[in-house]
Write a protein that holds these residues in place. Structure first.
Motif, PDB file in Angstrom:
ATOM      1  N   SER A 200      22.715   1.233  24.987  1.00 34.39           N
ATOM      2  CA  SER A 200      22.897   2.438  25.793  1.00 34.39           C
ATOM      3  C   SER A 200      21.676   2.694  26.669  1.00 34.39           C
ATOM      4  CB  SER A 200      23.148   3.636  24.878  1.00 34.39           C
ATOM      5  OG  SER A 200      23.247   4.825  25.622  1.00 34.39           O
ATOM      6  N   ARG A 203      21.575   0.056  29.479  1.00 35.58           N
ATOM      7  CA  ARG A 203      22.551   0.378  30.524  1.00 35.58           C
ATOM      8  C   ARG A 203      22.025   1.486  31.438  1.00 35.58           C
ATOM      9  NH1 ARG A 203      27.072  -0.536  26.790  1.00 35.58           N
ATOM     10  NH2 ARG A 203      28.328  -2.218  27.660  1.00 35.58           N
ATOM     11  N   ARG A 204      21.446   2.509  30.817  1.00 35.89           N
ATOM     12  CA  ARG A 204      20.939   3.639  31.586  1.00 35.89           C
ATOM     13  C   ARG A 204      19.880   3.167  32.588  1.00 35.89           C
ATOM     14  NH1 ARG A 204      18.381   7.750  27.782  1.00 35.89           N
ATOM     15  NH2 ARG A 204      20.431   7.461  26.823  1.00 35.89           N
ATOM     16  N   GLU A 208      23.870   2.168  35.051  1.00 39.18           N
ATOM     17  CA  GLU A 208      25.308   2.053  34.838  1.00 39.18           C
ATOM     18  C   GLU A 208      25.692   2.714  33.528  1.00 39.18           C
ATOM     19  OE1 GLU A 208      25.966  -2.245  32.856  1.00 39.18           O
ATOM     20  OE2 GLU A 208      25.083  -2.347  34.856  1.00 39.18           O
ATOM     21  N   THR A 209      26.987   2.734  33.232  1.00 36.39           N
ATOM     22  CA  THR A 209      27.503   3.282  31.981  1.00 36.39           C
ATOM     23  C   THR A 209      28.472   2.284  31.369  1.00 36.39           C
ATOM     24  OG1 THR A 209      29.401   4.363  33.025  1.00 36.39           O
ATOM     25  CG2 THR A 209      27.333   5.622  32.910  1.00 36.39           C
ATOM     26  N   ALA A 210      28.805   2.510  30.098  1.00 37.01           N
ATOM     27  CA  ALA A 210      29.776   1.630  29.439  1.00 37.01           C
ATOM     28  C   ALA A 210      31.137   1.718  30.114  1.00 37.01           C
ATOM     29  CB  ALA A 210      29.886   2.000  27.961  1.00 37.01           C
ATOM     30  N   GLU A 212      31.642   2.368  33.338  1.00 41.68           N
ATOM     31  CA  GLU A 212      31.569   1.749  34.662  1.00 41.68           C
ATOM     32  C   GLU A 212      30.412   0.745  34.697  1.00 41.68           C
ATOM     33  OE1 GLU A 212      31.330   4.754  37.629  1.00 41.68           O
ATOM     34  OE2 GLU A 212      33.257   5.658  37.115  1.00 41.68           O
TER      35      GLU A 212
END
Length: 230
Positions: A200, A203-204, A208-210, A212
């Motif tokens: 997480s 990604r941050r 981006e996000t899980a 998108e």
């Protein structure tokens, strides 16, 4: 010889930890307060820190954040607090690993040996000059630096290790078990949230996000895949 700092206010537990670490061949210093830990870490270069959260002068999570400002040593939080909030807060504050009391000396030894293997230069990922380009994402394995466009990513040791391992296998699905073995040096992690939390954060920082994803894709029930955006 590797040096360890034990931060534990319970005399019996402190003695047991010191005995276990010295048995591993580590030169071990023990303190009972956050203030003493910060002073010791600023004065001595340690290879690993074992930190309790229940300190008498300062909350261990706050102490961990302050410790990160004076030392780059890997930190194992060793505490009786096993709730999710404490785990996440500690990892977010800079902990490299989290172990819940009571635990055996063998368990602690395995965790410390894993961290020492990861942090020593002889085990760093990649060889001099290794560079991986995935669109705007560039990963310099030898310098342990990643950039996205013209921005240098502020990655923790573990976040870089995750990104580098996935990048070297870009386009391929990497299982959670493989990540446990390669990045954490463990056959399995007792709490799967450890991987989820680090993913997480990664990604941050990739913007981006899980829901998108651009680079880091979750393959449900299997693992993860890092790929250049289409």
């Amino acid at each position: 010889m590797p040096r360890a700092l034990v931060v534990e206010d319970d005399p019996a537990v402190q003695m047991a930890l010191v005995h276990a670490l010295r048995g591993l061949g580590l030169v071990t210093q023990a303190v009972s307060t956050a203030a003493a830990a910060l002073q010791g870490a600023a004065a001595t270069e340690f290879d690993v820190v074992v930190l309790d959260l229940g300190l008498p002068d300062l909350d261990g999570t706050v102490a961990l954040t302050m410790l990160r400002s004076v030392s780059n040593a890997p930190v194992i939080v060793a505490t009786a607090r096993g709730d999710e909030e404490s785990v996440v807060r500690s990892l977010n504050a800079g902990a490299d690993d989290y172990i819940v009391k009571p635990f055996s000396s063998k368990h602690l030894a395995a965790r410390i040996n894993a961290l020492l293997r990861r942090s020593r230069p002889s085990t760093r990922i990649g060889a001099p000059g290794d560079m991986i380009d995935l669109g705007e994402l560039q990963i310099d394995l030898s310098r342990r630096r990643a950039t996205l466009g013209d921005k240098t990513l502020d990655l923790s040791r573990r976040e870089f290790d995750l990104l580098a391992y996935l990048a070297q296998r870009h386009g391929c699905v990497v299982s959670r078990r493989e990540l446990c073995e390669a990045v954490w040096d463990q056959v399995s992690i007792s709490d799967d949230r450890t991987i989820d939390v680090h993913m997480s954060w990664l990604r941050r920082k990739l913007g981006e996000t899980a829901a998108e994803p651009r680079y880091l894709h979750t393959i449900r029930g299997v693992g993860y895949r890092l790929a250049e955006p289409e």
